[in-house]
Scaffold this motif. Structure first.
Motif, short mmCIF file in Angstrom:
data_model
loop_
_atom_site.label_atom_id
_atom_site.label_comp_id
_atom_site.label_asym_id
_atom_site.label_seq_id
_atom_site.Cartn_x
_atom_site.Cartn_y
_atom_site.Cartn_z
N TYR A 1 0.85 -1.20 0.00
CA TYR A 1 0.00 0.00 0.00
C TYR A 1 0.88 1.25 0.00
N PRO A 2 1.60 1.47 -1.10
CA PRO A 2 2.56 2.58 -1.16
C PRO A 2 1.92 3.96 -1.09
N THR A 3 0.60 4.05 -1.26
CA THR A 3 -0.08 5.35 -1.18
C THR A 3 -0.67 5.61 0.22
N LEU A 4 -0.37 4.75 1.18
CA LEU A 4 -0.88 4.93 2.53
C LEU A 4 -0.53 6.33 3.05
N ASN A 5 -1.55 7.10 3.42
CA ASN A 5 -1.29 8.48 3.86
C ASN A 5 -2.02 8.88 5.13
N VAL A 6 -2.83 7.96 5.70
CA VAL A 6 -3.51 8.24 6.96
C VAL A 6 -3.41 7.02 7.87
N LEU B 1 4.91 7.59 5.29
CA LEU B 1 4.05 8.77 5.37
C LEU B 1 4.77 10.03 4.88
N MET B 2 6.07 10.10 5.14
CA MET B 2 6.83 11.28 4.71
C MET B 2 6.93 11.38 3.19
N LYS B 3 6.71 10.27 2.50
CA LYS B 3 6.79 10.27 1.04
C LYS B 3 5.53 10.82 0.38
N GLN B 4 4.45 10.93 1.13
CA GLN B 4 3.17 11.32 0.54
C GLN B 4 3.08 12.84 0.41
N PRO B 5 2.29 13.33 -0.55
CA PRO B 5 2.11 14.78 -0.66
C PRO B 5 1.53 15.40 0.61
N ALA B 6 0.61 14.67 1.23
CA ALA B 6 0.03 15.10 2.51
C ALA B 6 -0.38 13.85 3.27
N ALA C 1 -0.67 9.71 28.50
CA ALA C 1 0.65 9.68 27.86
C ALA C 1 0.54 9.89 26.35
N ILE C 2 -0.46 9.28 25.71
CA ILE C 2 -0.63 9.46 24.27
C ILE C 2 -1.03 10.90 23.95
N HIS C 3 -1.80 11.53 24.82
CA HIS C 3 -2.12 12.96 24.63
C HIS C 3 -0.83 13.78 24.62
N SER C 4 0.04 13.53 25.60
CA SER C 4 1.31 14.25 25.67
C SER C 4 2.18 13.93 24.47
N TYR C 5 2.26 12.65 24.13
CA TYR C 5 3.05 12.21 22.97
C TYR C 5 2.56 12.87 21.68
N SER C 6 1.25 12.99 21.53
CA SER C 6 0.67 13.59 20.33
C SER C 6 1.11 15.04 20.18
N GLN C 7 1.16 15.76 21.30
CA GLN C 7 1.60 17.15 21.25
C GLN C 7 3.06 17.26 20.80
N SER C 8 3.90 16.41 21.34
CA SER C 8 5.31 16.43 20.95
C SER C 8 5.50 16.00 19.51
N LEU C 9 4.76 14.97 19.09
CA LEU C 9 4.84 14.51 17.70
C LEU C 9 4.41 15.62 16.75
N ARG C 10 3.33 16.30 17.10
CA ARG C 10 2.84 17.39 16.26
C ARG C 10 3.90 18.49 16.12
N TYR C 11 4.55 18.81 17.22
CA TYR C 11 5.57 19.86 17.19
C TYR C 11 6.76 19.45 16.34
N SER D 1 6.89 21.16 10.48
CA SER D 1 7.38 21.64 9.17
C SER D 1 7.31 20.56 8.10
N SER D 2 6.64 19.47 8.41
CA SER D 2 6.55 18.35 7.47
C SER D 2 5.21 18.36 6.76
N ASN D 3 4.96 17.29 6.03
CA ASN D 3 3.69 17.10 5.31
C ASN D 3 2.65 16.38 6.14
N ILE D 4 2.94 16.12 7.42
CA ILE D 4 2.08 15.25 8.23
C ILE D 4 1.33 16.07 9.28
#
Length: 254
Positions: A76-81, A125-130, A157-167, A171-174
Motif C-alpha cells: 500500500y505505497p499510497t498509505l497516507n492516513v 508517510l513522509m513520502k506522501q504529498p500530505a 501519555a498518548i495525549h502528551s506524545y501527540s503534542q510532541s509529535l505534532r511539534y 514543518s513536514s507534510n504530516i
C-alpha cells in the motif's frame, strides 16, 4: 485532513469505534485497511464492507509491527492516513498483589503500540504529498477513572506524545490529530458497556466525529460535545476539578 481519496489504516478496525470510523470513511470514498489481532472480527467487517481490506497484526508485539510496516510499504505505497485506535481497557485493584500483568498489556497495546507503529510507518508517510496521523485517546486522559488507572495513564501519555509529535512534524507534510472520545457504547469494557445508557451511542459519536473532521480540517483535537466536561475540567481550577473528580468517579463506580 481531507475526507476522500485517502488510503487509511485503522488499527483495531474490526469493532467498536474503529469499525465505526472505518465504515464511515469507507463510504466517503477512501481506501480502508483495518488491522487487529482477531481474524474473525476482521473478516466479518470486510465481508460487510466490500472493498475494505484487513491485515492481521499484533499491536503488542514489536516484531509483528516491524513486519507489518514493511508489508504496508510494499502493498500500500499510497498509505497516507494512520488512525491509532487499537486499545484495551481493564479494571485494576491496586491493593492486590501481582497486579501488573494487565498494566503491562495495556502499556504495550495503548502506548508502545502507536509509538512503534509510527516508527515503522513514518518513512512511508513522509513520502506522501500530505499525510495524517490520528491518535485516539479518551476523555479519561484528562480526568482519570480510578478503577482503570493504567488505561487512563496510557491515554494521558498518548495525549502528551501527540503534542510532541505534532511539534516535531510541524514543518513536514504530516498533520497530527488527537481524537478524544467520551464514554461510548462499545464492548471495550465488556458487553454491558454496549447498552449502558450513560454511554454515548456509537452511531452518534461517529456521526459527530465525521462532521467535526469535515468542518474542522485543520483541527488538532476532535472533541464531541459529550467529552468537553472531561477535557476542560482542569480549566475550572483545582477545587472544582477535585469536586468533579469525586462526583465523576462516584457516578461511574455504580
Amino acid at each position: 485532513m481531507k475526507m476522500a481519496g485517502n488510503t487509511i489504516l485503522i488499527t483495531g478496525g474490526g469493532s467498536g469505534i474503529g469499525r465505526g470510523l472505518a465504515e464511515a470513511l469507507h463510504k466517503l470514498g477512501n481506501k480502508i485497511i483495518i488491522s487487529g489481532r482477531r481474524k474473525q472480527v476482521l473478516d466479518q467487517t470486510i465481508a460487510a464492507n466490500p472493498g475494505m481490506v484487513a491485515v492481521a497484526m499484533d499491536i503488542e508485539d514489536a516484531a509483528s509491527i516491524r513486519t507489518f510496516g514493511t508489508q504496508m510499504e510494499k502493498e500500500y505505497p499510497t498509505l497516507n492516513v494512520v488512525i491509532h485506535n487499537a486499545g484495551i481497557m481493564r479494571p485494576e485493584n491496586l491493593l492486590e498483589r501481582d497486579t501488573t500483568s494487565d498494566a503491562e498489556a495495556m502499556i504495550a497495546t495503548n502506548l508502545l503500540g502507536p509509538m512503534r507503529l509510527n516508527a515503522a510507518l513514518l518513512p512511508l508517510l513522509m513520502k506522501q504529498p500530505a499525510a495524517t496521523i490520528m491518535t485516539v485517546t479518551s476523555g479519561l486522559a484528562f480526568i482519570p477513572l480510578a478503577i482503570t488507572p493504567t488505561y487512563c495513564a496510557t491515554k494521558a501519555a498518548i495525549h502528551s506524545y501527540s503534542q510532541s509529535l505534532r511539534y516535531q512534524l510541524k514543518s513536514s507534510n504530516i498533520q497530527v490529530i488527537e481524537l478524544a472520545p467520551p464514554y461510548v457504547q462499545t464492548e471495550l469494557m465488556g458487553e454491558g458497556q454496549a447498552s449502558d445508557p450513560r454511554a454515548m451511542p456509537l452511531k452518534d459519536f461517529i456521526a459527530e466525529t465525521i462532521e467535526l473532521l469535515k468542518t474542522q480540517p485543520d483541527a488538532t483535537e476532535i472533541l464531541v460535545e459529550r467529552v468537553k466536561p472531561l477535557r476542560f475540567a482542569e480549566y475550572n481550577g483545582k477545587e472544582k476539578y477535585d469536586a468533579f473528580f469525586e462526583s465523576f468517579n462516584g457516578a461511574m463506580s455504580h
